[in-house]
Write an enzyme that holds these catalytic residues in place. Structure first.
Site, PDB file in Angstrom:
ATOM      1  N   ASP A  39       0.827  -1.205   0.000  1.00  0.00           N
ATOM      2  CA  ASP A  39       0.000   0.000   0.000  1.00  0.00           C
ATOM      3  C   ASP A  39       0.864   1.259   0.000  1.00  0.00           C
ATOM      4  OD1 ASP A  39      -2.109   1.729   0.108  1.00  0.00           O
ATOM      5  OD2 ASP A  39      -2.734   1.222   2.146  1.00  0.00           O
TER       6      ASP A  39
ATOM      7  N   ASP B  73      -1.569   5.258  -6.010  1.00  0.00           N
ATOM      8  CA  ASP B  73      -1.961   4.355  -4.926  1.00  0.00           C
ATOM      9  C   ASP B  73      -2.076   2.912  -5.389  1.00  0.00           C
ATOM     10  OD1 ASP B  73      -2.919   3.393  -2.489  1.00  0.00           O
ATOM     11  OD2 ASP B  73      -4.986   3.977  -2.925  1.00  0.00           O
TER      12      ASP B  73
END
Length: 413
Positions: free
Chosen positions: A101, A274
């Site tokens: 992440d 992201d």
């Protein structure tokens, strides 16, 4: 059709710019290459994946405003993403499957109660909300063995006490800037927690604080379809030079505009790059413009845009445009094929095998918001990305780089 990517050839010169370390050329081989596993969620729908992205963007905006510890009610599970990318480190002899992440910075384990570490004696607690999940964990220190030879000593991480939204995985390894950890240590909400990348560099394990990300488009083939490079860029995965954009804290966030077929659909907007978001999320008005120009309709079952074969034949280039750190205008183009959701997984998200879905969705925000756009996995699967903390200074604004790969122009969907 426009060329898939247009970059100025300044890769060898870029490193004379202040605070940009010499890491693209001449660093071979990259010190550590770690394979990335792809998990496809066959129980989710596009609806959930859109909701997750929108919830994450809301959380990003709260953190951008300085409200790092704001409690954002989980709108959906983080693992309601259609695709999740994970790595498998070892902590205290246990193997963990952790989400990769770049949109968060804390590392923690134990989402699966059956695979938690033994409780420690820590009186410190860590609380992290993701907009699409949350965790309450005790703060511990332990060695994190990412792969043999790539070990983070005395890493501060969370050992979950309770978590929500992480079915099928054991937690998260956060690769965002360290500022995102502010407010997560409940005993000292003004403190930050050094990230895995911070510690690897500080301990001399990697020569610079650079993470390279290579993700292949999602297919039914081998689930190992990507890699992370720690301490440099794997130039064997790129087909062109890196172009770098200045990032703004506390995220890997860059300023971009967008055109579709030459028509501007998004004015300059802050976009978070992201790995934790499946789709490409545009501000609501930009999404509406894109939908109008493509002729797509919103599919009631999946929540994704759907087009016909005739509309597919007229689909044109979606371009992201920004000013690089040299002050030059650069663009990265998503070909028509790159804008398609993988048909191999249509039925698994509630569609039919013959449907043609698109990867673009509304962020539920506007271009005028602090953050209005997320460049998620669907974008990153067509580019090699680099996330650089200049000079290993965790407090410095970072730099995000892109390069073309063999998948930039590939027909995979």
């Amino acid at each position: 059709m426009a060329a898939a990517c247009s970059f100025s050839l300044f890769a060898l010169l870029v490193f004379s710019v202040t605070n940009v370390p010499p890491l693209v050329r001449g660093l071979s081989p990259v010190p550590f290459i770690v394979p990335v596993q792809r998990l496809v969620n066959t129980s989710t729908t596009g609806h959930n994946s859109v909701k997750v992205g929108q919830a994450r963007l809301q959380a990003f905006n709260k953190a951008r405003s300085g409200d790092f510890a704001a409690s954002v009610p989980p709108a959906a599970s983080l693992t309601d993403q259609i695709v999740t990318f994970t790595i498998n480190p070892v902590v205290d002899g246990k193997n963990f499957s952790l989400i990769v992440d770049t949109g968060s910075s804390n590392t923690w384990v134990g989402a699966n109660p059956e695979n938690r570490l033994q409780p420690g004696l820590s009186l410190d607690l860590i609380e992290v909300t993701y907009g699409s999940g949350a965790v309450l964990a005790e703060a511990i220190e332990d060695s994190v063995d990412i792969v043999p030879g790539l070990v983070v000593e005395n890493q501060s991480l969370g050992n979950a006490i309770a978590s929500e939204g992480f079915d099928g995985v054991d937690g998260i390894m956060g690769f965002g800037p360290v500022d995102l950890t502010e407010g997560t240590l409940l005993a000292d909400t003004e403190a930050t927690i050094p990230t895995v990348m911070d510690n690897l560099f500080a301990q001399g394990t990697i020569p610079n604080e650079t993470l390279g990300v290579f993700l292949a488009p999602t297919t039914e083939e081998d689930p190992v379809n990507g890699e992370l490079s720690f301490g440099g860029i794997d130039t064997s995965k790129a087909t062109g030079p890196m172009t770098f954009f200045q990032s703004t804290l506390p995220f890997w966030a860059i300023s971009q505009s967008a055109t579709f077929g030459g028509t501007t659909i998004m004015n300059t907007t802050t976009c978070v790059v992201d790995t934790g978001t499946t789709l490409l999320l545009l501000p609501d008005d930009s999404f509406t413009s894109y939908q109008d120009l493509t002729g797509a309709t919103l599919d009631a079952t999946t929540g994704l845009l759907s087009i016909t074969e005739a509309q597919l034949s007229n689909l044109t280039t979606l371009s992201f445009i920004g000013t690089d750190i040299n002050g030059e205008t650069q663009h990265f183009d998503l070909t028509p094929n790159a804008q398609l959701f993988p048909r191999a997984f249509n039925t698994e998200i509630g569609g039919s095998a013959d449907d043609i879905f698109l990867i673009t969705a509304s962020s539920g925000s506007t271009a005028a918001s602090s953050i209005g756009c997320i460049m998620g996995q669907s974008f990153l699967q067509r580019t090699y990305a680099a996330f650089v903390t200049p000079d290993g200074d965790p407090g410095a604004a970072g730099i995000v780089g892109f390069a073309t790969t063999p998948f930039t122009d590939a027909t995979t969907n």
